[in-house]
Scaffold this motif. Sequence first.
Motif, short mmCIF file in Angstrom:
data_model
loop_
_atom_site.label_atom_id
_atom_site.label_comp_id
_atom_site.label_asym_id
_atom_site.label_seq_id
_atom_site.Cartn_x
_atom_site.Cartn_y
_atom_site.Cartn_z
N GLU A 125 -7.17 -3.65 3.17
CA GLU A 125 -7.19 -2.25 3.43
C GLU A 125 -8.69 -1.76 3.28
O GLU A 125 -9.11 -2.18 2.04
N SER A 141 -9.86 -3.32 8.30
CA SER A 141 -8.91 -3.05 7.60
C SER A 141 -9.09 -5.12 8.09
O SER A 141 -9.10 -5.32 9.07
N ILE A 172 -1.31 -5.30 3.42
CA ILE A 172 -1.78 -4.49 4.07
C ILE A 172 -1.61 -3.26 3.62
O ILE A 172 -2.58 -2.91 4.17
N ALA A 173 -1.31 -2.91 2.50
CA ALA A 173 -1.22 -0.71 2.50
C ALA A 173 -3.06 -1.11 1.15
O ALA A 173 -3.05 0.03 1.00
N THR A 174 -2.80 -1.62 0.84
CA THR A 174 -3.54 -2.22 -0.57
C THR A 174 -5.27 -2.09 0.16
O THR A 174 -5.62 -3.09 0.25
N THR A 175 -5.83 -1.14 -1.20
CA THR A 175 -7.61 -1.07 -0.37
C THR A 175 -8.67 -2.10 -1.27
O THR A 175 -7.44 -2.41 -2.38
#
Lengths: 342, 434
Positions: free
Chosen positions: B190, B195, B257-260
């Motif tokens: 992300e 992204s 996909i949701a983690t920076t």
Amino acid sequence: MSTPLTGLPTLQVDWQTLLTVNLPALMLVVIGVPLVLAAYIVGADILVRRLPKRSQVSVRPWVWVGPAIVIVGVILVYPMFGTIFRSLFDRHGSTFVGLGNFTRLLTDGGILIVLRNNLLWLLLYPGLVLIFGLLLAVLADRVPYEKPVKSLIFMPLAISFVAMAIIWQFMYYYRPPDVAQTGTLNAIVVNLFHGQPQTWVQDTRYNNFALIFIGVWGATGFAMVILSAALKGIPGELLEAARVDGANELTVFRRIILPLMMPTIVVVGTTMVIFALKAFDVVYVMTAGNYNTDILARRMYAELYSAGNNANASTLAVILLLAVVPVLIFNLRQFRAVESRR
Amino acid sequence: MGRLTRLLAAMAIVVLGVTACGSSTTSSGQIGGTVHVLGTWSGAEKDSFDAVMKPFTDQTGVKISFEATRDLGPILQTKIAAGNPPDITAAPGIGTLIQLARAGKVVALDDKLDMSQLNANYGADWINLGKVDGKLVTLYAWAALKGLVWYDPKAFQAKGYQVPKTWDDLMALQTRIKSDGGKPWCVAMENQAASGWPGTDWVKEIVLSQSGPTVYDKWWQGKQKWTSSEIKQAWTTWGSILGPGDSNVYGGSQYMIATTFGDGGQGLFSSPPKCYMFNQGSFITSFFDGYTPKPVAGTDYAVFPLPDVNSSNAGAHVLAGDAFVMTKDTPQARAMLKYLATAQAQDIWVKRGGGKIAINKQVSLSDYPDPISKSLAQVVVDTKIGRYDAGDLMPSDMQSAYWSAALKFAQNQSQLDSILADLDKKQVTAYASP
């Protein structure tokens, strides 16, 4: 360079540009523009007076509205036709392709999701803002702590959409089930309801609603304040008379409050529809159009700046325009109906 | 009225004082003036840039006016179209710069820099990298190494894992970690509007090491189909790292996909470890520094380069770095570029850490602040096949399609064929001249 000013931001003034370019330009705008307009109105009116009496009546309105028509024509109508013109040519702007850009874009699978998302924004955003705004305005009207409540709900309006998106990233933040949740929403889901943490922004089942809700959160305060003002404008005797006649609160709301507030609701609704069509920032910041959240304005931006494709960008702008026209016509009709009822 | 006059008088004194102070620099024989720089840095990276530029400002009196944006391409194009370009642009993605250079919007540097000195101090690869159609247009001031696997040596030791030397070793290690009940990898992709890029890093590293530089160059130049067997093979190889249904990755596709990307390494340092390996460029150490508790280089984390997928391309590494271009020719801008190419400037950058590796050969290995950055500098020196980040070389809409493709692949690997077919379609339009 060790002056007493070290450490402070140094102020550099370009006096030459300021005095020879900026200042004259400012003078021209502040003095020149009103002067030219005044001269136009006075001069034109003198000319109109020379006409026969009967034609004066039909000419004068056009003289007055003329400058506005010219300005709207130059900055709105001309670019609009320019865009339509460009949408009929290829990306180099040299070969005429007719409706080729449209058929190519519309048969491309990706665009249907974009159109669906725009429709979602168009329906949900104004709808939810109005419902929440009206609900809050009516309910807050009945409690003694109305002012603090309204101030709190109004506050998000001061935040830009980009900042809002950043704030809501923390609200929607996802961490795996085996560690503590730091995102507000997932913390509630896990600790209060013992559910699984969700990827609110990435999961295609509800991410569009998550994004739209950010916009709703930001605009509800605006709707509430305006609707609340309209509510306060309704004479108390009218409501009192209805209650004396035996109407319950729901009937009072449906038969008296709602019709009297209709003009304001239409104004707020129109504004929100425009906001919904302008929606760009939240999607751009949070997903960049990934995970089926793309909308026309963001796609247009990507085509124009990232792909450098004028044809596609213009075509998307025309599609957006075509989508807006029915909404505009509906709104204008609604507005006129309300006006004539007054 | 008296008050207002006094206020105006006071303002006049302040303003005159400031201009007087401004003019004193020019009178002392220095260049003076200001360079407007457009770049992407903020936080620690911006602090490093300020530190690098401080001696330059002290020596020449040239002030740096820095404007930061994460959306560099569109901002730069808008500024150029408006006739108001910055003097210097520092860009991490050079696809846009190549297009601008072809359109004649960027100043050629061949007669602006001291070329004999540059040839002496820079490896030929780094100079060639800056050329577009035979003219030098971009200058690199530091390099970052991609394709590095970060791990916690204590965790490896506790389980008796060895650093893999070959691709087969790596595959065997994956299987062993899984059979021990652990997760081999942390992957985090992300990064807001950008992204997906950390996933594309995997693919480009595999393409270069698996199919070699010829395929790699044809690929970023748009002459190699995404559906070709070489590129498809790279994706499926990445798939074998992720495992069926992303089972080799901590948290699965949702976490990926949701983690920076900067937070992706945190799993290495929790106890017990959430994952054992994390692939990211050399700059990631500046993100490690932000974790609590702060991991210590050498004891808490160490690094090994991704093993060669194909031994015939041994020593192949993907490199990156910020490219500096002159978007407006001023004496101050020329002076700044000359300064950035010096060992003096690059030494400051290197000593501040953050995984930056000097390109100027005069910077000695002993200047690197810790054993890890020193070993990375050694990897760069030993690089046999060095290539710039392919995604950054592609036109920007090809690149963003590539980023999105990595996200889609991570969510559902079985979609690969349709993902690659879409990328082929994009390739046709993206490389058409604007």
